[in-house]
Motif scaffolding. Structure first.
Motif, PDB file in Angstrom:
ATOM      1  N   PRO A 199      38.467  37.558  29.243  1.00  0.00           N
ATOM      2  CA  PRO A 199      39.748  37.048  28.748  1.00  0.00           C
ATOM      3  C   PRO A 199      40.829  37.048  29.824  1.00  0.00           C
ATOM      4  O   PRO A 199      40.656  37.630  30.904  1.00  0.00           O
ATOM      5  N   ASP A 200      41.949  36.386  29.517  1.00  0.00           N
ATOM      6  CA  ASP A 200      43.117  36.465  30.405  1.00  0.00           C
ATOM      7  C   ASP A 200      43.499  37.931  30.570  1.00  0.00           C
ATOM      8  O   ASP A 200      43.403  38.721  29.630  1.00  0.00           O
ATOM      9  N   CYS A 201      43.955  38.272  31.763  1.00  0.00           N
ATOM     10  CA  CYS A 201      44.225  39.680  32.043  1.00  0.00           C
ATOM     11  C   CYS A 201      45.542  39.836  32.783  1.00  0.00           C
ATOM     12  O   CYS A 201      45.708  39.335  33.892  1.00  0.00           O
ATOM     13  N   VAL A 212      49.231  37.429  35.598  1.00  0.00           N
ATOM     14  CA  VAL A 212      48.224  37.143  34.586  1.00  0.00           C
ATOM     15  C   VAL A 212      47.092  36.375  35.255  1.00  0.00           C
ATOM     16  O   VAL A 212      47.284  35.265  35.761  1.00  0.00           O
ATOM     17  N   ILE A 213      45.917  36.994  35.274  1.00  0.00           N
ATOM     18  CA  ILE A 213      44.740  36.371  35.876  1.00  0.00           C
ATOM     19  C   ILE A 213      43.992  35.631  34.778  1.00  0.00           C
ATOM     20  O   ILE A 213      43.620  36.208  33.751  1.00  0.00           O
ATOM     21  N   ALA A 214      43.796  34.360  34.985  1.00  0.00           N
ATOM     22  CA  ALA A 214      43.169  33.523  33.968  1.00  0.00           C
ATOM     23  C   ALA A 214      41.739  33.962  33.705  1.00  0.00           C
ATOM     24  O   ALA A 214      40.996  34.350  34.615  1.00  0.00           O
ATOM     25  N   GLY A 215      41.341  33.919  32.430  1.00  0.00           N
ATOM     26  CA  GLY A 215      39.996  34.294  32.052  1.00  0.00           C
ATOM     27  C   GLY A 215      38.998  33.186  32.349  1.00  0.00           C
ATOM     28  O   GLY A 215      39.376  32.046  32.659  1.00  0.00           O
ATOM     29  N   THR A 216      37.731  33.527  32.268  1.00  0.00           N
ATOM     30  CA  THR A 216      36.657  32.550  32.482  1.00  0.00           C
ATOM     31  C   THR A 216      35.591  32.750  31.412  1.00  0.00           C
ATOM     32  O   THR A 216      35.403  33.853  30.903  1.00  0.00           O
ATOM     33  N   GLU A 217      34.895  31.672  31.077  1.00  0.00           N
ATOM     34  CA  GLU A 217      33.875  31.724  30.036  1.00  0.00           C
ATOM     35  C   GLU A 217      32.479  31.636  30.633  1.00  0.00           C
ATOM     36  O   GLU A 217      32.271  31.037  31.693  1.00  0.00           O
ATOM     37  N   ASN A 218      31.535  32.233  29.927  1.00  0.00           N
ATOM     38  CA  ASN A 218      30.122  32.182  30.296  1.00  0.00           C
ATOM     39  C   ASN A 218      29.878  32.614  31.739  1.00  0.00           C
ATOM     40  O   ASN A 218      29.296  31.873  32.546  1.00  0.00           O
ATOM     41  N   ASP A 228      38.678  37.589  41.807  1.00  0.00           N
ATOM     42  CA  ASP A 228      39.968  36.946  41.529  1.00  0.00           C
ATOM     43  C   ASP A 228      41.104  37.953  41.372  1.00  0.00           C
ATOM     44  O   ASP A 228      42.108  37.683  40.703  1.00  0.00           O
ATOM     45  N   GLY A 229      40.941  39.125  41.965  1.00  0.00           N
ATOM     46  CA  GLY A 229      41.998  40.133  41.902  1.00  0.00           C
ATOM     47  C   GLY A 229      41.993  40.964  40.639  1.00  0.00           C
ATOM     48  O   GLY A 229      42.962  41.681  40.351  1.00  0.00           O
ATOM     49  N   ARG A 230      40.917  40.918  39.873  1.00  0.00           N
ATOM     50  CA  ARG A 230      40.866  41.677  38.622  1.00  0.00           C
ATOM     51  C   ARG A 230      40.732  43.177  38.905  1.00  0.00           C
ATOM     52  O   ARG A 230      40.007  43.595  39.788  1.00  0.00           O
ATOM     53  N   THR A 231      41.423  43.962  38.102  1.00  0.00           N
ATOM     54  CA  THR A 231      41.340  45.416  38.189  1.00  0.00           C
ATOM     55  C   THR A 231      40.538  45.947  36.999  1.00  0.00           C
ATOM     56  O   THR A 231      40.072  45.175  36.160  1.00  0.00           O
ATOM     57  N   ALA A 232      40.408  47.258  36.926  1.00  0.00           N
ATOM     58  CA  ALA A 232      39.611  47.865  35.855  1.00  0.00           C
ATOM     59  C   ALA A 232      40.147  47.529  34.468  1.00  0.00           C
ATOM     60  O   ALA A 232      39.384  47.503  33.497  1.00  0.00           O
ATOM     61  N   SER A 233      41.458  47.276  34.358  1.00  0.00           N
ATOM     62  CA  SER A 233      42.005  46.934  33.041  1.00  0.00           C
ATOM     63  C   SER A 233      41.412  45.622  32.520  1.00  0.00           C
ATOM     64  O   SER A 233      41.304  45.433  31.305  1.00  0.00           O
ATOM     65  N   CYS A 234      41.010  44.744  33.412  1.00  0.00           N
ATOM     66  CA  CYS A 234      40.368  43.493  32.999  1.00  0.00           C
ATOM     67  C   CYS A 234      38.983  43.773  32.420  1.00  0.00           C
ATOM     68  O   CYS A 234      38.548  43.114  31.469  1.00  0.00           O
ATOM     69  N   THR A 235      38.288  44.757  32.992  1.00  0.00           N
ATOM     70  CA  THR A 235      36.996  45.155  32.440  1.00  0.00           C
ATOM     71  C   THR A 235      37.176  45.756  31.056  1.00  0.00           C
ATOM     72  O   THR A 235      36.377  45.514  30.149  1.00  0.00           O
TER      73      THR A 235
END
Length: 569
Positions: A199-201, A212-218, A228-235
């Protein structure tokens, strides 16, 4: 020296000749029995003629000491106004000195302890949870802890494993659920190659700004971290999206954490059912039991080509065996009774792990550790999200959710259902009483008169339930009574004794358990007639969806408990 004292001077301690006079409170010299002495202090007798001076026979003159005049003995029958003076013994003086020294030592130790705690706090690395978690665990609730192992190749101890400079992925992820009563726990592994929607994070950047890092599907689950710069909160958000379970806290461990933690506890014991010589992970161990730590421990948890089917699911089983062994070692007497190991573990642990901003102090980590410490390893179950090979691939590289089995596993965790046979703390008599409320005669649906309240369910739930009961179940004497005064976690049904048959019928239609039924009193509906009260709680999932919490864990493809030693094949 006269003849009377000859030969005795060396055998008598002068201190033994000074004794306490109980009437005066003074120490006086007492010579040998044959020596002239005053029997009892009293009025001083004048010296015999020719004796010279004013010398007393009761005590000698001590140079530099002021002589005290003896007081007259009180008349018979009267007590002296002077009370005996107690003098501190040598033993008491020693105790006082020792106590003072001990107080100083304790103060010094406290100061050192404070400095050490500050040092441990300074060791901790924390990152923002970005609002993805619940805000932190509670001691009186079930705990959901997300443990993330990253394969990043940056930072001390993480270099030299290929993919130089990689920011890493969510390579190993486990959702650890600890039951509310701390009687059991479930460690649910999430395959890194599971296809999910990320999801968006909203993420706090290193400079403090928000992005806000855009989410991706599949995409593969492991891309929820690092990419894409995601941190643990995105997980964390991805796990919530996937399972419906929101983590209270999270921890992130890298390669170096595995090495240093196993070194700190003196290694962990693992078992192999065959010889392994893996050129990719550099694990080389013979068949049998081994105590591993450091680089060997890291190679063990990274191995996949030499075990099972050679994929990530096989590696997960190795990781679960490793964590079971670590759990057993941490709870063993050899660790708990060794101050050296405990201090080393505190030092290494605070350096090795990155935690969320709700766990950013040694005090909070200690509280979490105390909750985890209540678990018995035999009631900690390791299992994996049920998955299937991705049908869209000819060459099987990823997996997809098993929609037949996975939802039941997620629901069991949300309902705090144990995956092992654990004797619950709730009294059996109480459970039997709740179950008995469902037994007995039931009225016809048309005879049930009920008021429906929304006590924490999604908006519109009361009206939805009303329509379902009237149109599909024939409960025509029902009405929407609006919102309840307070929110409830669980749906309840309150009724008077003479309404039990109506309550049992409605419980059957709603799929309510005996614990949801609350014997009490009836209320008056809008027509002035007595009615039972159905209050929809936060557990409400829609009209017609059973609210009976399962008491048995669902079937899973594989599971093991932390107390068992299994040999990897």
């Amino acid at each position: 020296m006269d003849a009377q004292g000859r030969g005795r001077a060396d055998n008598i301690d002068p201190a033994d000749q000074w004794v306490l006079n109980p009437n005066t409170g003074e120490y006086e010299l007492r010579l040998t029995p044959s020596a002239p002495q005053s029997p009892v202090p009293g009025p001083r007798k004048p010296a015999p003629p020719g004796a010279g001076g004013n010398r007393e026979t009761s005590a000698p003159e001590i140079p530099g000491q002021r002589r005290r005049r003896a007081e007259p003995e009180p008349p018979a029958g009267r007590r002296s106004r002077r009370q005996p003076v107690k003098k501190k013994s040598k033993a008491k003086k020693v105790l006082l000195w020792t106590g003072g020294t001990m107080a100083f030592v304790l103060v010094a130790a406290s100061a050192a302890g404070y400095l050490y705690i500050k040092h441990l706090n300074d060791n901790i690395t924390s990152v923002s949870d970005d609002g993805a978690s619940t805000g932190g665990f509670s001691k009186d609730k079930a705990i959901n802890l997300l443990i993330i192992g990253t394969d990043k190749r940056t930072g001390s101890g993480n270099e030299g494993y290929g993919d130089a400079g990689s920011v890493g992925h969510a390579d190993t992820t486990i959702l650890l659920h600890i039951s509310k009563d701390r009687s059991n726990a479930t460690a649910l592994s999430i395959p890194r190659d599971l296809i999910v929607d990320v999801p968006d994070c909203q993420t706090q950047q290193s400079d403090g700004s928000e992005k806000v890092i855009a989410g991706t599907e599949n995409v593969r689950f492991n891309t929820s971290l690092g990419q894409d710069g995601r941190t643990a909160s995105c997980t964390v958000r991805t796990v919530t999206e996937l399972t419906g379970v929101q983590a209270d806290n999270f921890m992130v461990a890298d390669f170096n954490a595995v090495k240093t933690l196993t070194d700190a506890v003196g290694g962990v014991e693992v078992c192999l059912a065959k010889d392994i010589d893996d050129s990719d992970s550099h694990l080389k161990l013979s068949k049998g039991t081994h105590n591993i730590s450091g680089e060997t421990a890291l190679a063990f948890v990274r191995t996949r080509h030499s075990v099972g089917f050679g994929g990530d699911l096989s590696r997960i089983q190795l990781q679960q065996q490793f964590l079971s062994a670590l759990m057993r070692k941490l709870s063993s007497n050899s660790t708990l009774t060794s101050p050296t190991k405990l201090l080393k573990l505190a030092e290494v642990g605070t350096k090795a792990l990155t935690v969320d901003s709700q766990l950013d102090s040694i005090g909070k980590l200690k509280d979490l550790g105390l909750e985890l410490g209540k678990l018995n390893p035999k009631n900690l179950t390791f299992t994996t999200i049920p998955v299937l090979d991705n049908p869209a691939e000819k060459v099987k590289a990823t997996v997809v959710l098993n929609d037949t089995k996975a939802p039941a596993v997620f629901q069991a965790i949300k309902d705090d259902v144990s995956f092992t046979a654990v004797k619950k703390k709730q009294a059996q008599a109480s459970k039997d009483a709740a179950a008995a409320r469902l037994e007995g005669s039931k009225s016809a649906a048309s005879a049930v008169r009920v008021r429906i309240l929304n006590g924490g369910a999604p908006p519109g739930s009361a009206q939805e339930t009303l329509s379902w009961l009237q149109n599909q179940e024939g409960v025509l004497k029902s009405e929407n009574a609006g919102n309840a005064d307070a929110e409830l976690g669980k749906t309840t049904l309150e009724y008077a004794p003479d309404q039990a048959d109506q309550a049992r019928e409605l419980a059957s239609l709603m799929g309510l358990s005996g614990s949801a039924m609350k014997p009490g009193k009836s209320v008056v509906n809008s027509q002035g007639l007595p009615a039972i009260t159905l209050t929809l709680g936060k557990d409400f999932q829609g009209a017609g969806v059973s609210l009976t919490t399962p008491t048995k864990a669902p079937d899973v493809d594989s599971k093991t408990t932390a107390d068992k030693v299994t040999c990897a094949k």
